[in-house]
Design an enzyme around this catalytic site. Structure first.
Site, PDB file in Angstrom:
ATOM      1  N   HIS A  72       5.051   5.643   2.503  1.00 16.01           N
ATOM      2  CA  HIS A  72       5.122   6.784   3.430  1.00 16.01           C
ATOM      3  C   HIS A  72       6.051   6.470   4.610  1.00 16.01           C
ATOM      4  O   HIS A  72       6.775   7.333   5.082  1.00 16.01           O
ATOM      5  CB  HIS A  72       3.733   7.127   3.994  1.00 16.01           C
ATOM      6  CG  HIS A  72       2.767   7.721   3.003  1.00 16.01           C
ATOM      7  ND1 HIS A  72       3.101   8.711   2.128  1.00 16.01           N
ATOM      8  CD2 HIS A  72       1.449   7.468   2.779  1.00 16.01           C
ATOM      9  CE1 HIS A  72       2.039   9.045   1.395  1.00 16.01           C
ATOM     10  NE2 HIS A  72       1.016   8.295   1.776  1.00 16.01           N
ATOM     11  N   CYS A 120       0.876  -1.177   0.000  1.00 16.30           N
ATOM     12  CA  CYS A 120       0.000   0.000   0.000  1.00 16.30           C
ATOM     13  C   CYS A 120       0.912   1.224   0.000  1.00 16.30           C
ATOM     14  O   CYS A 120       2.048   1.166   0.474  1.00 16.30           O
ATOM     15  CB  CYS A 120      -0.848  -0.063   1.267  1.00 16.30           C
ATOM     16  SG  CYS A 120      -1.699   1.452   1.696  1.00 16.30           S
TER      17      CYS A 120
END
Ligand code: NAD
Ligand code: ZN
Length: 317
Positions: free
Chosen positions: A46, A41
């Protein structure tokens, strides 16, 4: 102790490195899972950039996996070795006021309340080269074996194909749930989806399942459009093909703005554009993308004052 491979993030800004790690047995209330499949994902990306709050390095990321229970700690009753499971990156303690509220899928044991870098007893089950490695959201699916609290595991059907259902661990549930649970898209409505990664495409599927009559997919990468159309998008637009801001384009395309908009990228400018794209009276904008930790967004208050609703969702509500 099991020795296996895992993808370890040693420090922010460094690429993942495949290492041999030791995975300790589950303690009381914990489950050790053989991870068979994991998705990637954007939230994992991030982490590598250091932009997710409350993550400690070195860490084993990954939160979209599926596997088979290898062993259970004392007192575990909901799963047994051999069960197929999906680890949950938002726990379900079943006892906090959020878990007891049927309107909410959130749990006060999640990382927004207390760090999930160590298991609840404040120790790690992972070591590598003599060093303690942190867990991520208690799931760490970028490891061949992982240990998670029992309340962070969902048992699934024995026939489920793990390489497909791993997407229920995050991306699919988040996008589909954002349309069904968070926005509560109505039949015949008009929707705009900003960002067509795994999560955005799942929003498209959710809007279609809810009976939306028009689903406008927005992305700067036109290679995403064929898949979006296959899944239910009726129009696909690239903001870079227009001189005017995308919110004006969407408002013109729909008369007064869409009924529901979804930001599935994680940028302040597209969050504001998504909010401004829904109609000012009853439009609902759902924030799904994750902004860098510490960022702030400033908006013209008139965007909300007239009646728009701006909501967020964790894992699709
Ligand atoms: P992804 O990288 O696969 O997809 C993002 C898409 O956005 C890409 O297709 C990209 O081309 C497009 N994009 C980038 N900049 C754009 C712009 N300026 N305008 C239009 N399109 C643009 O990401 P993903 O895995 O689908 O995740 C999407 C976001 O959702 C990430 O920020 C992720 O962290 C977040 N997320 C949130 C939750 C939650 O519970 N709220 C769960 C999962 C993921
Ligand atoms: Zn995710």
């Amino acid at each position: 102790v099991i020795t296996c491979r895992a993808a370890v993030a040693w420090a922010p800004g460094k690429p993942l490195s495949i290492e041999e790690v030791e995975v300790a047995p589950p303690k009381a209330g914990e489950v050790r899972i053989k991870i068979v499949a994991t998705g990637i994902c954007h939230s994992d990306e991030h982490i590598l950039k250091g932009s997710i709050p409350n993550v400690e390095f070195p860490v084993i990321p990954g939160h979209e996996g599926a596997g088979i229970v290898e062993s259970i700690g004392e007192g575990v009753t909901s799963v047994k070795p051999g069960d197929k499971v999906i680890p949950l990156c938002v726990p379900q303690c079943g006892e906090c006021s959020y878990c007891l509220n049927p309107e909410s899928n959130f749990c006060q044991k999640s990382h927004m309340f207390e760090p999930q870098n160590l298991l609840p007893d404040k120790t790690s089950r992972f070591t590598c080269k003599g060093k303690q490695i942190h867990h991520f959201l208690w799931v760490s699916t970028f490891a061949e074996y992982t240990v998670v609290p029992e309340y962070s595991v969902a048992k699934i059907d024995a026939a489920a194909p793990l390489e497909k259902v791993c997407l229920f661990g995050c991306g699919f549930s988040t996008g589909y749930g954002a349309a069904i649970n968070t926005a509560k898209v109505k039949p015949g409505s008009t929707c705009a989806v900003f960002g067509l990664g795994g999560v955005g495409l799942s929003v498209v599927m959710g809007c279609k399942a809810a009976g939306a009559s028009r689903i406008i997919a927005v992305d700067i990468n036109k290679d995403k459009f064929a898949k979006a159309k296959e899944l239910g998008a009726t129009d696909c637009i690239n903001p870079r093909d227009f001189k005017k801001p995308i919110q004006e384009v969407l408002t013109e395309m729909t008369g007064q703005g869409v009924d529901y908009s979804f930001e599935v990228i994680g940028l302040a400018e597209t969050m504001i554009a998504a909010l401004a794209s829904c109609n000012m009276s009853t439009g609902i904008c759902v924030m799904i993308g994750v902004l860098n930790s510490g960022s702030e967004i400033s908006i013209d208050p008139m965007l909300v004052l007239t009646g728009r609703t701006w909501k967020g969702t964790m894992l699709g509500g």
